[in-house]
Design a protein around this motif. Sequence first.
Motif, mmCIF file in Angstrom:
data_model
loop_
_atom_site.group_PDB
_atom_site.id
_atom_site.type_symbol
_atom_site.label_atom_id
_atom_site.label_comp_id
_atom_site.label_asym_id
_atom_site.label_seq_id
_atom_site.Cartn_x
_atom_site.Cartn_y
_atom_site.Cartn_z
ATOM 1 N N MET A 1 0.828 -1.180 0.000
ATOM 2 C CA MET A 1 0.000 0.000 0.000
ATOM 3 C C MET A 1 0.876 1.249 0.000
ATOM 4 O O MET A 1 1.909 1.294 0.643
ATOM 5 C CB MET A 1 -0.898 0.029 1.235
ATOM 6 C CG MET A 1 -1.503 1.406 1.455
ATOM 7 S SD MET A 1 -2.570 1.586 2.848
ATOM 8 C CE MET A 1 -4.052 1.009 2.124
ATOM 9 N N ASN A 106 -7.252 -4.258 0.821
ATOM 10 C CA ASN A 106 -6.789 -4.331 -0.562
ATOM 11 C C ASN A 106 -6.760 -2.984 -1.287
ATOM 12 O O ASN A 106 -6.643 -2.956 -2.502
ATOM 13 C CB ASN A 106 -7.614 -5.343 -1.366
ATOM 14 C CG ASN A 106 -7.542 -6.720 -0.750
ATOM 15 O OD1 ASN A 106 -6.472 -7.173 -0.329
ATOM 16 N ND2 ASN A 106 -8.678 -7.388 -0.665
ATOM 17 N N SER A 108 -4.808 0.085 -2.643
ATOM 18 C CA SER A 108 -3.388 0.236 -2.962
ATOM 19 C C SER A 108 -2.898 1.659 -2.721
ATOM 20 O O SER A 108 -1.698 1.871 -2.565
ATOM 21 C CB SER A 108 -3.110 -0.189 -4.401
ATOM 22 O OG SER A 108 -3.842 0.611 -5.299
ATOM 23 N N THR A 109 -3.821 2.639 -2.697
ATOM 24 C CA THR A 109 -3.415 4.024 -2.459
ATOM 25 C C THR A 109 -4.409 4.724 -1.534
ATOM 26 O O THR A 109 -5.615 4.638 -1.717
ATOM 27 C CB THR A 109 -3.328 4.824 -3.772
ATOM 28 O OG1 THR A 109 -4.583 4.760 -4.451
ATOM 29 C CG2 THR A 109 -2.216 4.318 -4.665
ATOM 30 N N ASP A 150 -1.419 -4.161 3.168
ATOM 31 C CA ASP A 150 -2.437 -3.148 3.444
ATOM 32 C C ASP A 150 -2.552 -2.796 4.925
ATOM 33 O O ASP A 150 -3.366 -1.983 5.309
ATOM 34 C CB ASP A 150 -3.798 -3.567 2.886
ATOM 35 C CG ASP A 150 -4.331 -4.852 3.501
ATOM 36 O OD1 ASP A 150 -3.664 -5.429 4.374
ATOM 37 O OD2 ASP A 150 -5.423 -5.270 3.095
#
Length: 169
Positions: A1, A106, A108-109, A150
């Motif tokens: 992440m 989950n 990612s940003t 994450d």
Amino acid sequence: MYLYLIRHGIAMEPDPLASDRIANDEARSLTKLGRKKVEQVAQRLEKLEVTFELIMTSPLVRAQQTADILIDNQIITRCEVNSDLKPMGDLHQWLTNWNARSDVRNLSTLALVGHEPNLSQWAELLIFGEVGDRLILKKGGIIGLKFADDRIAIGTAQLWCLLPPKLII
């Protein structure tokens, strides 16, 4: 992440004669120059194809205005207001709440829009496990941290970018 810590843009100065300094501080908005610089940062992020799946912002006006500019430039589609991002907010409380959420697995940003010295201190805690006043985040600047998964935890981040607005725009 990837976690992006974004400081709000240039804001109006606080009124030294205000009777309620907290309310006065919370209502401070971005200046015309502050809006312009955040807009330039957002446009540059868009050109670099940097987007965020979720942005969390301090409830203070200047931080929300900064987040709104990012949203207007389609850098992000989902935004939440979080009181832990207020000045002098508590990273430990934010982490407890964040890591307990199941709806953000989950991602990612993630971007957090907030204030100094919070964001620099939070970055140092996430990277080094302690605050040493090593990092300074300018108004409209970005600190980028990378985590192996994450789960965001103290002392587990890798610093991968520290960008003052001058380098972004």
